[in-house]
Design a protein around this motif. Sequence first.
Motif, PDB file in Angstrom:
ATOM      1  N   TRP A 506     -26.920 -52.049  66.336  1.00  0.00           N
ATOM      2  CA  TRP A 506     -26.556 -51.226  65.186  1.00  0.00           C
ATOM      3  C   TRP A 506     -26.382 -52.102  63.949  1.00  0.00           C
ATOM      4  N   ASP A 507     -27.189 -51.815  62.950  1.00  0.00           N
ATOM      5  CA  ASP A 507     -27.078 -52.520  61.668  1.00  0.00           C
ATOM      6  C   ASP A 507     -26.416 -51.572  60.677  1.00  0.00           C
ATOM      7  N   TRP A 510     -28.006 -50.972  57.076  1.00  0.00           N
ATOM      8  CA  TRP A 510     -29.323 -50.385  56.816  1.00  0.00           C
ATOM      9  C   TRP A 510     -29.174 -48.954  56.295  1.00  0.00           C
ATOM     10  N   GLN A 512     -31.154 -45.413  54.988  1.00  0.00           N
ATOM     11  CA  GLN A 512     -32.402 -44.675  55.109  1.00  0.00           C
ATOM     12  C   GLN A 512     -32.148 -43.245  54.629  1.00  0.00           C
ATOM     13  N   ARG A 520     -31.683 -51.452  64.858  1.00  0.00           N
ATOM     14  CA  ARG A 520     -32.640 -52.346  64.206  1.00  0.00           C
ATOM     15  C   ARG A 520     -33.066 -53.432  65.183  1.00  0.00           C
ATOM     16  N   ARG A 522     -33.709 -56.970  66.806  1.00  0.00           N
ATOM     17  CA  ARG A 522     -32.863 -58.154  66.686  1.00  0.00           C
ATOM     18  C   ARG A 522     -33.482 -59.311  67.464  1.00  0.00           C
ATOM     19  N   TRP A 528     -31.298 -60.427  62.435  1.00  0.00           N
ATOM     20  CA  TRP A 528     -32.044 -59.180  62.402  1.00  0.00           C
ATOM     21  C   TRP A 528     -33.520 -59.445  62.163  1.00  0.00           C
ATOM     22  N   GLN A 531     -37.028 -54.209  60.002  1.00  0.00           N
ATOM     23  CA  GLN A 531     -36.793 -52.851  60.503  1.00  0.00           C
ATOM     24  C   GLN A 531     -38.102 -52.234  60.985  1.00  0.00           C
ATOM     25  N   TYR A 532     -37.971 -51.336  61.942  1.00  0.00           N
ATOM     26  CA  TYR A 532     -39.146 -50.708  62.546  1.00  0.00           C
ATOM     27  C   TYR A 532     -39.169 -49.249  62.129  1.00  0.00           C
ATOM     28  N   LEU A 548     -36.395 -44.410  64.653  1.00  0.00           N
ATOM     29  CA  LEU A 548     -35.035 -44.890  64.480  1.00  0.00           C
ATOM     30  C   LEU A 548     -34.043 -43.749  64.277  1.00  0.00           C
ATOM     31  N   SER A 552     -31.261 -43.824  67.158  1.00  0.00           N
ATOM     32  CA  SER A 552     -29.960 -44.187  66.600  1.00  0.00           C
ATOM     33  C   SER A 552     -28.902 -43.138  66.927  1.00  0.00           C
TER      34      SER A 552
END
Length: 751
Positions: A506-507, A510, A512, A520, A522, A528, A531-532, A548, A552
Motif C-alpha cells: 500500500w502506497d 499515490w 488516482q 503499488r 515494490r 517503490w 505504478q502499474y 489497481l 486495492s
Amino acid sequence: MFHGKPYASLRRGAFSFAVGLALLGPAAAMAADHVADVDPFIGEDWFGDVFVGANVPFGMVKLGPDVNGFGSRKGFKSEGEIRGFSHLHLSGGSGKYENIRLMPLTGTFDPGDMHSPRSEERASPGYYAVKLDRYGVEAELTASRRVGVHRYTFEQAGEAHIALGLDLLVKGKGEESQRFLGGEVHVVSPTEITGVGHYIGGWNEGGQYEVYFDVMVDTPSVGARTWVDTALSTAQQAHIDSDQPIGAVLDYRAQAGQAIQAKVGISFVSAEQAHRNATDEVRGLHFDVVREAAVAQWNKALGRIEIGGASATQRRQFYTALYHAMMMPSDHTGENPKWHSTEPYYDDFQAIWDTFRSDGPLLTLIAPDRQRDILRSLIDTYRHAGYMPDARVGNDNGRTQGGSNADIVVADAYVKGLGGIDYGTAFKAMIKDATVPPADARKEGRGGLDTYNKLGYIAQPTERAGSRTVEYAYNDFAIAELACGLGHTSEATLYKAHAGNWANLWDASWQQEGIGGFLRPRNADGSWAPQYLVRRGTWPDFYYEGDLWTYSLYAPQDVRHLIELSGGNEAFVKRLDATFDGLHFDITNEPGFLIPDLYLWAGRPDRAADRLVTYLHKAFKDSRSGIPGNDDSGAMSSWYAFQSMGFYPNAGQDVYLIGTPSYPRVDIDLGGGKTFTIEAENLDGHSVNRYVQSATLNGHPLNQAWFRHGEIAKGGTLKLVMGSTPSAWGTTNPPPSLSDPGFALCKATAL
C-alpha cells in the motif's frame, strides 16, 4: 417437426435405469418442476460460454453440439453450422475437450464434409434437440453421469449414417492449444464401436489424457467403414499416431420417420470401464427413460431453493443460475487414471480462483454432501499429486491464476461445520502451499514465495506480484483459521500475522482520480517501482484480470484496516463511489465480486443496495447474452443467485452480508429437515423499496447488515422490512474484521 415430447409429458416408464427415479427417493417425485423454469440458452452468447446440451448435475458427460466457425477455443454459439455432438465440454469457460463426436447424416458419406445448418433448436436440463436441415434429421440428446444417449430420427427414406470422429475440432492457439495425438476405432459388430482417443494440452496446459468410448446402437447397421484423414476403408478397425482425422461410420438404409438410438459410454480409465458405464448406467436403450431420470435429478437439485412472489422472468433467471452453478466440477469418481483411491474424485476445476468466492459457499448451503465430496477430492489430490489444485482439467493440475484458493474452500467448509472431511490432512496441504515453492508455479502451488515469506510481499519483477500478494494474505488468513481450530497455536499466530501482508504494497501517497492510497509494485529492496496502470492484466502482469482499483479493495479478512488506510468511512465511501462511477468496477470478472458489499463496513447499506440493484438488473438478463462475462464454472451465476436472494458470503468466513432481496420470500433447504427462510415485507416489483428499514433473525431484532452461518445452520428466518428511502438500519456494528478490537480467530469454528 420434432417427435420428441416435452419433458413434462414424458410417460413414467417401467424400464430399468441404474440411476433412476427409485434411487432418488420419494422427494424427487414430490419436487417442484423447476426444470420448466430453466433456460439453458441464457448466457450462451456474448462471453458467458455456458454449456448447452444434455447432462446431469455435476455429470462427467456433457453431451452437446459443436458449432462450426466459432473461433479457436470455443465450440458453441447461437449462429453457425453444427459439426457433431461431442461428449465432453466445459461450462462457463473454454479451451478444452470436445472429444468423441457423433454425427447423423444422409446421402453419400464424405468424412471431410460433415456439417449442417440447424433449426427448431431447444433445450432444457437433461435434454437438447435440434433439426439438422441439410440431412433432414432430428437429433435429440440426453445423458447420465458417464453416458451420452442419442436419438436420431430420419425424415426421409434412403441412405443414412451415424459417424464417429475422434479428432478435435477446437484446438486453440499457442500455449493454450490442445492437440489430438492419435487414436483407434474398432467396429465390434453391426451395433457397436469401441476405441480410444489420445489428447494433450488445452487451457490448463495439461498433460496427455485418454478418452475411451463404447458406442452401442439399438438398430443393426447394414455396413460399417472406417477412415483415416479423408480415406474411407471397409476395414473394421483403424489406428493413427498423429493429429489426423480418424473415425468410423455405421451405414443404414433408413425408413421415413425411423428413429435410431445410440448410447456412448465414456471413460478416462479403460475400454472395459467405458463398456461397463454404458451397460450399467443405462440398461437397455430407452431414450425417454434416461431423459426422465435426468429431469428428476435436476428437479431434486434445483428444488433446494424455492423463491416466492417472483415473476416468470425472475424465476427463469434464478433457476438458470442455479442450473449453471451445478455444472462443474465434474464427478469423475471411478474414472481416475492416475491413482487408486476410495475417495471421491472430481475433475474440471476451471478454476477455484473463480468459484471459491460464491459457488463453493452456495453448494455448502444447498448441496453439503456434494461440497463435502469435492473437498475430499481436493485433499486426495494433494495426497497423490502433491498439491491441492487451483485448476484441474483432464486429470492434470493447472493453471494457478492467483493464490492457493483451495485454502479458502477448506476454511469456508470448516468454519461452517461441514463434517466428514480430513481437516488434518487439509491443513498439511495448506501449509505446503504456503511454504514449498512448486516446480511450476503456473501449474500448482504459490509462485514468488521466496520474497513473499521473506519480505511480506512479492517483489518485482515476479509476474502477478500484486494480485498474488493480496490473495496470499487471504489464503494465510484461511490457514490461521484452520490452525486455530485444530489447536496449532504457533501456526495460527504466524499466519494471522501474514494475513496483513496485503498492506505491505500500500502506497499511501499515490493519488488516482482524487483518491489517495493504492497498491503499488515494490522492489526487493523496499523501494517503490513504477505504478502499474493497465486496466486488466493477465499472466505476466502485476495484476491478474483486474487493475489497481479492484485489487486495492481486496482484503476480505480486514476491511476495517482497509478503511483506515483509505482515510476513514467517509473517504472509503468516496473511494467506492469513484470505483463505480468511474467505471472501474468490473462485473464481468470475479476479483471484484465483494466490492458492492464493502459499503456495509462503512455503515452505508443503502449504497450497497443501490449498486446491487443496478448490476442485478442491467448486467444480468433473460437472454442468450444474459451473463456479463465468462460464467466460469458457475461463478457468475452463483453471485447472481446469492445477491438476488438478498445476501452474500464473505467466502472463507462464517459471515453472510445482507444486501437487497429481489423476491418476497426465499426458502433454502439446508438438508436434514432444516430450512432457512428470507421474508421481505413491502418489496415491490421494481426495486423501489430496496432499502432495509428493520430486520429480525429467528425472532430477535437484527440491527446489523450481517449474520453468521451458525445462526442459520439449524434453520431459521430472516425477516426484512423494506422501504423506498435509506434508514438507520445497518449503519453501526459493521461486519467482522481481523483488526477489530478483541477479534477472535476461532470464534466461528463449528467443529
